[in-house]
Motif scaffolding. Structure first.
Motif, PDB file in Angstrom:
ATOM      1  N   SER A   1      64.447  27.818  60.328  1.00  0.00           N
ATOM      2  CA  SER A   1      64.429  26.990  61.536  1.00  0.00           C
ATOM      3  C   SER A   1      65.801  26.358  61.730  1.00  0.00           C
ATOM      4  O   SER A   1      66.556  26.171  60.787  1.00  0.00           O
ATOM      5  N   THR A   2      66.105  26.039  62.974  1.00  0.00           N
ATOM      6  CA  THR A   2      67.366  25.350  63.231  1.00  0.00           C
ATOM      7  C   THR A   2      67.159  23.839  63.233  1.00  0.00           C
ATOM      8  O   THR A   2      68.111  23.077  63.377  1.00  0.00           O
TER       9      THR A   2
ATOM     10  N   ASP B   1      78.711  25.004  60.443  1.00  0.00           N
ATOM     11  CA  ASP B   1      78.055  24.437  61.626  1.00  0.00           C
ATOM     12  C   ASP B   1      77.699  22.978  61.370  1.00  0.00           C
ATOM     13  O   ASP B   1      78.031  22.097  62.122  1.00  0.00           O
TER      14      ASP B   1
ATOM     15  N   GLY C   1      74.783  31.860  60.830  1.00  0.00           N
ATOM     16  CA  GLY C   1      73.351  31.638  60.613  1.00  0.00           C
ATOM     17  C   GLY C   1      72.974  31.599  59.142  1.00  0.00           C
ATOM     18  O   GLY C   1      71.860  31.228  58.795  1.00  0.00           O
TER      19      GLY C   1
ATOM     20  N   GLU D   1      73.520  19.081  56.198  1.00  0.00           N
ATOM     21  CA  GLU D   1      72.367  18.185  56.295  1.00  0.00           C
ATOM     22  C   GLU D   1      72.040  17.639  54.915  1.00  0.00           C
ATOM     23  O   GLU D   1      71.953  18.396  53.958  1.00  0.00           O
TER      24      GLU D   1
ATOM     25  N   ALA E   1      69.555  33.649  56.299  1.00  0.00           N
ATOM     26  CA  ALA E   1      69.161  32.953  57.524  1.00  0.00           C
ATOM     27  C   ALA E   1      68.216  31.823  57.142  1.00  0.00           C
ATOM     28  O   ALA E   1      67.550  31.901  56.114  1.00  0.00           O
TER      29      ALA E   1
ATOM     30  N   ARG F   1      74.946  24.762  56.691  1.00  0.00           N
ATOM     31  CA  ARG F   1      74.727  25.863  57.642  1.00  0.00           C
ATOM     32  C   ARG F   1      76.074  26.411  58.088  1.00  0.00           C
ATOM     33  O   ARG F   1      76.956  25.649  58.480  1.00  0.00           O
TER      34      ARG F   1
ATOM     35  N   ASP G   1      78.433  29.434  60.372  1.00  0.00           N
ATOM     36  CA  ASP G   1      78.437  29.853  61.778  1.00  0.00           C
ATOM     37  C   ASP G   1      77.753  31.196  62.037  1.00  0.00           C
ATOM     38  O   ASP G   1      77.485  31.542  63.180  1.00  0.00           O
TER      39      ASP G   1
END
Ligand SMILES: [Zn+2]
Length: 287
Positions: free
Chosen positions: A88-89, A25, A108, A28, A85, A104, A106
């Motif tokens: 937080s997103t 995804d 989660g 970061e 998981a 991240r 796909d």
């Protein structure tokens, strides 16, 4: 304890099991200084699928489709934490926390590269070829895969104390401070033995010890959860980090030699004919 060949091998195995086939995804970067490359940019990984994970010496290699590699050197206090998981997103904020980089996936899940402490040495590289990473380019043959002839040739190519030569990544890749103590103990060799004076028999014993110690450690590590690997490493050690405790082979007391920023442990009875090695730090204090 710094992750060495067995731990990195196990982390790669863990990623192969959990992350391969998943699409990224986003990536970061929270510790800007940890990412040593700027082209391709981290956002170039988004949308790509994790196709494999591997290892070059002590470097972890996460491979994405299209031939993009995230190569990571965990350094002394770095680790990879796989998350089922994330809490937080919200994107990570660059700052002082232990997380250097987050990937991240796909479903989660994903993983964090973390580094404890204030000395930030973890290094991540986003490259199209692992050989573009300077530390990977200069690696010698892999310590676990080198045959006896290669192993002996590499060790003899560098004259010095065997402990130092064995941990020199350009001689052989993958062995660090902890497993070199274990390998030398298993081979019944003094850490201060000089490489070009080792006999053929001693080199054959050292080669066999290297394979056994690293192979056993990989075996113990595989199948462990990534979070449990560090504890597993400690429990498998016979002399490293065990100064003052009995040698499990002969019962003698494991001793230590300290250096400016590291130390080595060994068993006098097993490795040095019963004679303690000079601890330079202590002898300086005495003088
Ligand atoms: Zn012993």
């Amino acid at each position: 304890m710094m992750p060495e060949l067995p731990e990195v091998e196990a982390l790669a195995g863990y990623l192969r099991e959990r992350a391969v086939g998943r699409r990224v995804d986003r990536v970061e970067v929270a510790a800007i200084s940890a990412l040593k490359t700027y082209d391709p940019v981290p956002s170039a990984v988004a949308g790509r699928t994790v196709v494999d994970a591997g290892r070059h010496g002590k470097f972890l290699d996460v491979i994405f489709d299209g031939g993009l590699h995230l190569v990571v050197h965990l350094a002394r206090a770095g680790w990879l934490h796989y998350r089922e998981a994330f809490p937080s997103t919200a994107p990570l904020r660059p700052g002082k926390g232990p997380i250097a980089l987050r990937v991240r996936l796909d479903d989660g899940s994903g993983f964090d590269l973390t580094e404890a402490g204030t000395q930030k040495k973890l290094a991540a590289y986003l490259v199209t070829d692992p050989a573009q990473v300077p530390g990977v380019a200069k690696l010698g043959p892999d310590a676990l895969r080198a045959d006896l002839a290669t192993f002996a040739e590499r060790l003899r190519s560098r004259r010095g104390q065997v402990k130092g030569v064995l941990t020199d990544q350009s001689v052989l890749a993958g062995v660090g401070n902890a497993y070199s103590d274990e390998i030398l103990h298993a081979a019944k060799l003094s850490p201060f033995a000089i490489t070009d004076r080792l006999t053929d028999d001693q080199l054959a014993t050292l080669h066999a010890a290297t394979r056994t110690v690293l192979g056993d450690a990989v075996g113990r590590s595989m199948g462990q959860r990534a979070a449990e690997l560090k504890g597993e490493k400690r429990s498998g050690l016979k002399v490293h980090a065990r100064a003052g405790l009995p040698c499990p082979v002969c019962g003698d007391t494991v001793r230590e030699v300290s250096f400016a920023d590291s130390s080595l442990q060994y068993c006098p009875t097993c490795q040095t004919g019963g004679k303690p090695l000079a601890d330079r730090r202590l002898s300086r204090l005495v003088r």
